[in-house]
Design an enzyme around this catalytic site. Structure first.
Site, PDB file in Angstrom:
ATOM      1  N   LYS A  51      -0.476   5.472  -1.686  1.00 50.11           N
ATOM      2  CA  LYS A  51      -0.448   4.158  -2.322  1.00 50.11           C
ATOM      3  C   LYS A  51      -1.318   3.175  -1.536  1.00 50.11           C
ATOM      4  CE  LYS A  51       4.054   5.041  -4.385  1.00 50.11           C
ATOM      5  NZ  LYS A  51       5.511   4.968  -4.339  1.00 50.11           N
ATOM      6  N   GLN A  95      10.065   2.258  -0.924  1.00 51.04           N
ATOM      7  CA  GLN A  95      10.004   3.680  -1.268  1.00 51.04           C
ATOM      8  C   GLN A  95      11.405   4.281  -1.277  1.00 51.04           C
ATOM      9  OE1 GLN A  95       7.219   5.215  -2.295  1.00 51.04           O
ATOM     10  NE2 GLN A  95       8.247   7.163  -2.561  1.00 51.04           N
ATOM     11  N   ASP A 118       7.663  -1.989  -9.251  1.00 50.08           N
ATOM     12  CA  ASP A 118       8.247  -0.686  -9.606  1.00 50.08           C
ATOM     13  C   ASP A 118       9.049  -0.774 -10.912  1.00 50.08           C
ATOM     14  OD1 ASP A 118       7.853   1.668  -8.172  1.00 50.08           O
ATOM     15  OD2 ASP A 118       9.114   1.019  -6.498  1.00 50.08           O
TER      16      ASP A 118
HETATM   17  N1  GUN Z   1      10.294   7.615  -5.013  1.00 44.14           N
HETATM   18  C1  GUN Z   1       9.835   8.513  -5.939  1.00 44.14           C
HETATM   19  N2  GUN Z   1       9.137   7.889  -6.909  1.00 44.14           N
HETATM   20  C2  GUN Z   1       9.153   6.583  -6.596  1.00 44.14           C
HETATM   21  C3  GUN Z   1       8.598   5.428  -7.243  1.00 44.14           C
HETATM   22  O1  GUN Z   1       7.952   5.483  -8.296  1.00 44.14           O
HETATM   23  N3  GUN Z   1       8.825   4.245  -6.597  1.00 44.14           N
HETATM   24  C4  GUN Z   1       9.548   4.166  -5.442  1.00 44.14           C
HETATM   25  N4  GUN Z   1       9.726   2.962  -4.926  1.00 44.14           N
HETATM   26  N5  GUN Z   1      10.078   5.203  -4.850  1.00 44.14           N
HETATM   27  C5  GUN Z   1       9.873   6.406  -5.423  1.00 44.14           C
END
Ligand code: GUN
Length: 283
Positions: A51, A95, A118
């Protein structure tokens, strides 16, 4: 059979976003994303690093905050509060999963909805359910973009979503419903799963079990979207769908890797640019 090339679409989306970010920067606005990683989970570390790199590649300011596994919930909430007030940050992502001693729901609610790139805050979840979308979770949004790119119109289709997570299954269900599909959502406890998957014109699978969907579970000519990313013991990445066999029956299918995965990050960048534009009232 057509392979739905999420990698190519993600590259195209990122190029468009890069141009947009350049224009915003000329107007004095640099979109900023903060990513919080708690602990040392290897998969989470990989995702967070990807990311960060993707942000840099298109000119988004990215701030990575790493915290020890044993950080207190209070400290994490305090950090989110600071980021909520930081004008250089337009999007905040924590995350998941978080360590067990931290209440994930409380943490996600602490992010102000305007920075919730998100789409996990209950306010944004509610907006999605009522069809007044704001920030939509990145993976299901990426699936919708793939369908759009390939001219697959969900209106009237029998869609079956396999998996009921808050990150994929539930928002996917709502997006497809809002787009006019007739949606069935199934999960690990579903009685006679095959009876449901076999009826689906559009099958979206995010259950986290390698090669779980086999050819006998898929209708001839179905569109098959595989959201799974599983690492096998030999190190190979594989989806939740038995690609080799299912691709012989499907009309369209996403590969793993190179399908939905790259779109998730592209949609995070998309949501971050949108958040920055909202913040400056230029959307
Ligand atoms: N863990 C797995 N997929 C995601 C996601 O799309 N966003 C976040 N914040 N954590 C994740």
């Amino acid at each position: 059979m057509t392979i739905l090339d999420g990698k190519a679409l993600s590259d195209k989306s990122k190029q468009q976003l890069k141009n947009e970010v350049e224009t915003l920067k000329q107007k004095g606005l640099t979109p900023g994303l903060a990513v919080i990683l708690v602990g040392l989970d290897p998969a989470s570390q990989t995702y967070v690093n990807s990311k960060e790199k993707a942000c840099e590649a298109i000119g988004i300011y990215s701030k990575k905050i790493t915290m020890n596994e044993d950080i207190s919930e209070e400290k994490l909430l305090e950090t989110i509060k600071e980021l909520n007030e930081d004008e250089s940050i337009h999007g905040i992502l924590v995350q998941l999963p978080l360590p067990k001693h931290i209440d994930s729901a409380k943490v996600l609610e602490a992010i102000i909805p305007q920075k919730d790139v998100d789409g996990f805050h209950e306010y944004n979840v509610g907006k999605l359910v009522t069809g007044n979308e704001t920030f939509v979770p990145c993976t299901p949004l990426g699936v919708m973009k793939i369908l759009e790119e390939y001219g697959i119109n969900p209106v009237g289709l029998d869609a079956c979503v396999v998996g009921r997570s808050n990150i994929v299954g539930k928002p996917m269900m709502n997006l497809l419903l809002n787009a006019g599909a007739t949606v069935t959502i199934t999960h690990s406890k579903t009685k006679d799963l095959k009876a449901h998957t076999l009826r689906a014109d559009l099958l979206v699978v995010g259950i986290g079990r390698p090669n779980f969907i086999t050819a006998d579970m898929v209708k001839e000519g179905a569109v098959v979207i595989d959201v799974g990313i599983n690492r096998l013991e030999n190190g190979k990445l594989t989806g939740d769908v038995d690609f080799e066999e299912v691709s012989k029956k499907a009309s369209f299918i996403t590969p793993v890797p190179g399908g939905v995965g790259p779109m998730t990050i592209a949609m995070l960048l998309h949501n971050t640019v949108r958040a920055a534009k909202f913040a400056k009232g230029s959307c």
